[in-house]
Design a protein around this motif. Structure first.
Motif, PDB file in Angstrom:
ATOM      1  N   THR A  99      -0.305  37.427   2.229  1.00 35.69           N
ATOM      2  CA  THR A  99       0.127  38.590   3.006  1.00 35.69           C
ATOM      3  C   THR A  99      -0.883  38.914   4.099  1.00 35.69           C
ATOM      4  OG1 THR A  99       1.303  39.518   1.104  1.00 35.69           O
ATOM      5  CG2 THR A  99       0.719  41.040   2.870  1.00 35.69           C
ATOM      6  N   LEU A 100      -2.167  38.896   3.753  1.00 34.64           N
ATOM      7  CA  LEU A 100      -3.198  39.175   4.749  1.00 34.64           C
ATOM      8  C   LEU A 100      -3.275  38.069   5.796  1.00 34.64           C
ATOM      9  CD1 LEU A 100      -6.088  40.636   2.557  1.00 34.64           C
ATOM     10  CD2 LEU A 100      -4.381  41.851   3.913  1.00 34.64           C
ATOM     11  N   LEU A 101      -2.994  36.841   5.404  1.00 37.29           N
ATOM     12  CA  LEU A 101      -2.984  35.744   6.363  1.00 37.29           C
ATOM     13  C   LEU A 101      -1.877  35.949   7.394  1.00 37.29           C
ATOM     14  CD1 LEU A 101      -3.983  32.977   7.289  1.00 37.29           C
ATOM     15  CD2 LEU A 101      -2.485  31.937   5.584  1.00 37.29           C
ATOM     16  N   VAL A 102      -0.696  36.365   6.934  1.00 41.55           N
ATOM     17  CA  VAL A 102       0.417  36.631   7.853  1.00 41.55           C
ATOM     18  C   VAL A 102       0.086  37.815   8.758  1.00 41.55           C
ATOM     19  CG1 VAL A 102       2.817  37.375   7.982  1.00 41.55           C
ATOM     20  CG2 VAL A 102       2.144  35.635   6.323  1.00 41.55           C
ATOM     21  N   LEU A 103      -0.505  38.865   8.188  1.00 37.79           N
ATOM     22  CA  LEU A 103      -0.890  40.023   8.998  1.00 37.79           C
ATOM     23  C   LEU A 103      -1.908  39.630  10.070  1.00 37.79           C
ATOM     24  CD1 LEU A 103      -1.211  42.789   6.263  1.00 37.79           C
ATOM     25  CD2 LEU A 103       0.422  42.773   8.160  1.00 37.79           C
ATOM     26  N   ASP A 143     -11.121  44.086  -1.048  1.00 31.47           N
ATOM     27  CA  ASP A 143     -10.179  43.857   0.042  1.00 31.47           C
ATOM     28  C   ASP A 143     -10.860  43.209   1.239  1.00 31.47           C
ATOM     29  OD1 ASP A 143      -8.080  44.771  -1.387  1.00 31.47           O
ATOM     30  OD2 ASP A 143      -7.739  46.603  -0.235  1.00 31.47           O
ATOM     31  N   ARG A 144     -12.102  43.576   1.484  1.00 32.62           N
ATOM     32  CA  ARG A 144     -12.831  42.943   2.598  1.00 32.62           C
ATOM     33  C   ARG A 144     -13.013  41.456   2.336  1.00 32.62           C
ATOM     34  NH1 ARG A 144     -16.088  46.375   5.885  1.00 32.62           N
ATOM     35  NH2 ARG A 144     -17.762  44.847   5.929  1.00 32.62           N
ATOM     36  N   ARG A 145     -13.345  41.102   1.115  1.00 34.57           N
ATOM     37  CA  ARG A 145     -13.547  39.686   0.801  1.00 34.57           C
ATOM     38  C   ARG A 145     -12.239  38.910   0.866  1.00 34.57           C
ATOM     39  NH1 ARG A 145     -17.929  40.300  -4.211  1.00 34.57           N
ATOM     40  NH2 ARG A 145     -19.743  40.697  -2.858  1.00 34.57           N
ATOM     41  N   LEU A 146     -11.146  39.549   0.467  1.00 30.89           N
ATOM     42  CA  LEU A 146      -9.857  38.878   0.555  1.00 30.89           C
ATOM     43  C   LEU A 146      -9.448  38.688   2.010  1.00 30.89           C
ATOM     44  CD1 LEU A 146      -7.726  37.672  -1.263  1.00 30.89           C
ATOM     45  CD2 LEU A 146      -6.537  39.868  -1.281  1.00 30.89           C
ATOM     46  N   LEU A 147      -9.756  39.680   2.849  1.00 32.27           N
ATOM     47  CA  LEU A 147      -9.478  39.543   4.278  1.00 32.27           C
ATOM     48  C   LEU A 147     -10.349  38.453   4.896  1.00 32.27           C
ATOM     49  CD1 LEU A 147      -7.987  40.463   6.767  1.00 32.27           C
ATOM     50  CD2 LEU A 147      -9.602  42.365   6.995  1.00 32.27           C
ATOM     51  N   VAL A 148     -11.591  38.369   4.475  1.00 33.10           N
ATOM     52  CA  VAL A 148     -12.473  37.290   4.934  1.00 33.10           C
ATOM     53  C   VAL A 148     -11.889  35.935   4.541  1.00 33.10           C
ATOM     54  CG1 VAL A 148     -14.715  36.184   4.545  1.00 33.10           C
ATOM     55  CG2 VAL A 148     -14.601  38.620   5.027  1.00 33.10           C
ATOM     56  N   ALA A 149     -11.341  35.844   3.330  1.00 38.44           N
ATOM     57  CA  ALA A 149     -10.744  34.588   2.875  1.00 38.44           C
ATOM     58  C   ALA A 149      -9.563  34.196   3.759  1.00 38.44           C
ATOM     59  CB  ALA A 149     -10.302  34.707   1.422  1.00 38.44           C
ATOM     60  N   ALA A 150      -8.746  35.181   4.151  1.00 39.86           N
ATOM     61  CA  ALA A 150      -7.607  34.894   5.017  1.00 39.86           C
ATOM     62  C   ALA A 150      -8.073  34.415   6.391  1.00 39.86           C
ATOM     63  CB  ALA A 150      -6.736  36.139   5.157  1.00 39.86           C
ATOM     64  N   LEU A 151      -9.086  35.077   6.940  1.00 37.39           N
ATOM     65  CA  LEU A 151      -9.604  34.669   8.245  1.00 37.39           C
ATOM     66  C   LEU A 151     -10.307  33.314   8.163  1.00 37.39           C
ATOM     67  CD1 LEU A 151     -10.992  38.093   9.531  1.00 37.39           C
ATOM     68  CD2 LEU A 151      -8.820  36.981  10.110  1.00 37.39           C
TER      69      LEU A 151
END
Length: 384
Positions: A99-103, A143-151
């Motif tokens: 989901t974060l990757l798509v966002l 959530d920051r780490r999950l967003l880092v993973a998506a980026l």
């Protein structure tokens, strides 16, 4: 050297370059000039031949532009094992990660975004879009780490390039970073357009195709193709066109066709095409390899087909392996043998070397190629 000799040598050189470029694209379906300039150069040089090779043999569409190449593969067959994106710590991405990757992709396509963007501005846009879609996204460490993973996935694909600062540093201390965007690539990340009302099946359902190309795709993409997974038309192709399959796999992709009673595989002598290195480093890979050897040692006869091992037997063998090698493995496995069993079986299933049932673990005959062999004069193990 005669003119004919020079022509033959040139032809062989071109064929080798096309084959190497095809292997690069199979291994990395997104190639960018920023991340892999040498690979991009050989792909652009042979773009016409590569488009024909993929379209004719396996039905894939190849897009080659100045800054990137994108091989649009087709959805795997329903019998194929699910392939997922993994975070750098080895855990699956999961629904929230996707989901974060798509966002993130949507934020990069927002009006006004140019060729570069500050990481703080990108994160702000992602959070704004998430709020509009009622997707919870906090500033917590998790959530920051999950967003880092998506980026990090977009960095690996070459959609983003770090110019000043890093995404990882932002994840730990909110330090600013400047990113360059490969904007022409963004519309090509999805292999199919998604219209309103589309669901998961629109992207993942295999499309009708000739049995010849379906079988070729299986042999190129799947580690092992079992006869039980093939329909009658594919089995007919495997029987009647074995010589042509052997030639095509070798010339186009450098693979060697192996056909056995249980099925077939496209073996890669170079060992560089798989996205999962096996044998390899890490607790789970080592445990899986040793489990194969230990289970096969329990059989009295030679390996002639699939072999069933009841779960109590598997658990007993894994317990012995933990006692022998556990100090070198992840510490949590010593206290959670069930987790080691789950992770090991999941890996073997992905590799099509084993299939779990409610009562047993079924080792496929292909697992025997990884049976450890003791070196003479010592106890160190080598692997076929």
């Amino acid at each position: 050297m005669t003119n004919s000799d020079r022509t033959l040598a040139t032809s062989r050189q071109v064929a080798a370059e096309v084959r190497e470029a095809a292997r690069i694209l199979l291994r990395t379906p997104i190639v960018t000039a920023a991340r892999a300039p040498e690979s991009m150069a050989i792909i652009r040089k042979h773009a016409v031949a590569l488009r024909k090779l993929f379209a004719t043999n396996v039905g894939y569409h190849l897009v080659v532009e100045a800054s990137f190449a994108r091989l649009a593969k087709l959805p795997p067959e329903s019998s194929a094992t699910e392939r997922v994106v993994y975070r750098r710590n080895g855990t699956p991405f999961g629904a929230r990660g996707y989901t974060l990757l798509v966002l993130a992709c949507g934020a990069l396509l927002a009006p006004g975004v140019g060729e570069q963007i500050l990481l703080s501005a990108l994160v702000t846009q992602i959070r704004t879009d998430a709020a509009q879609q009622e997707i919870p996204l906090s500033d917590s460490i998790a959530d920051r780490r999950l967003l880092v993973a998506a980026l990090a996935v977009l960095l690996e694909w070459g959609v983003l390039t770090e110019v000043d600062g890093t995404v990882a540093q932002w994840g730990e201390s909110a330090e600013e970073a400047l990113l360059t965007i490969c904007r022409p690539l963004l519309p090509h990340l999805l292999t199919r357009s998604i219209g309103s009302g589309a669901d998961r099946r629109d992207l993942l359902t295999p499309q009708p195709d000739a049995p010849r190309r379906r079988l070729r795709r299986r042999l190129v993409e799947e580690p092992v193709v079992l006869r039980s997974d093939l329909d009658p038309d594919e089995l007919d192709v495997l029987s009647r066109e074995r010589s042509e399959l052997t030639r095509m796999l070798g010339e186009a992709f450098g693979l060697v066709l192996e056909v056995r009673a249980e099925g077939a595989l496209g073996y890669d002598p170079a060992g560089s095409l798989s996205d999962i290195e096996f044998p390899g480093t890490g607790s789970v890979k080592q445990a899986a390899l040793l489990l194969i050897g230990a289970l096969l040692d329990l059989t009295d006869d030679g390996v002639t087909g699939s072999m069933e091992f009841a779960w109590p037997v598997v658990d007993s063998v894994l317990a012995e392996l933990v006692r022998a090698y556990g100090r070198a493995w992840r510490s949590e496995y010593a206290d959670a043998p069930g987790a080691l069993r789950d992770d090991t079986v999941a890996l073997l299933t992905t590799l099509r070397l084993a299939e779990p049932t409610s009562d047993a673990l079924v080792l496929n005959a292909a697992a025997a190629r990884y049976r450890p062999q003791p070196k003479s004069g010592g106890t160190q193990l080598t692997f076929e």
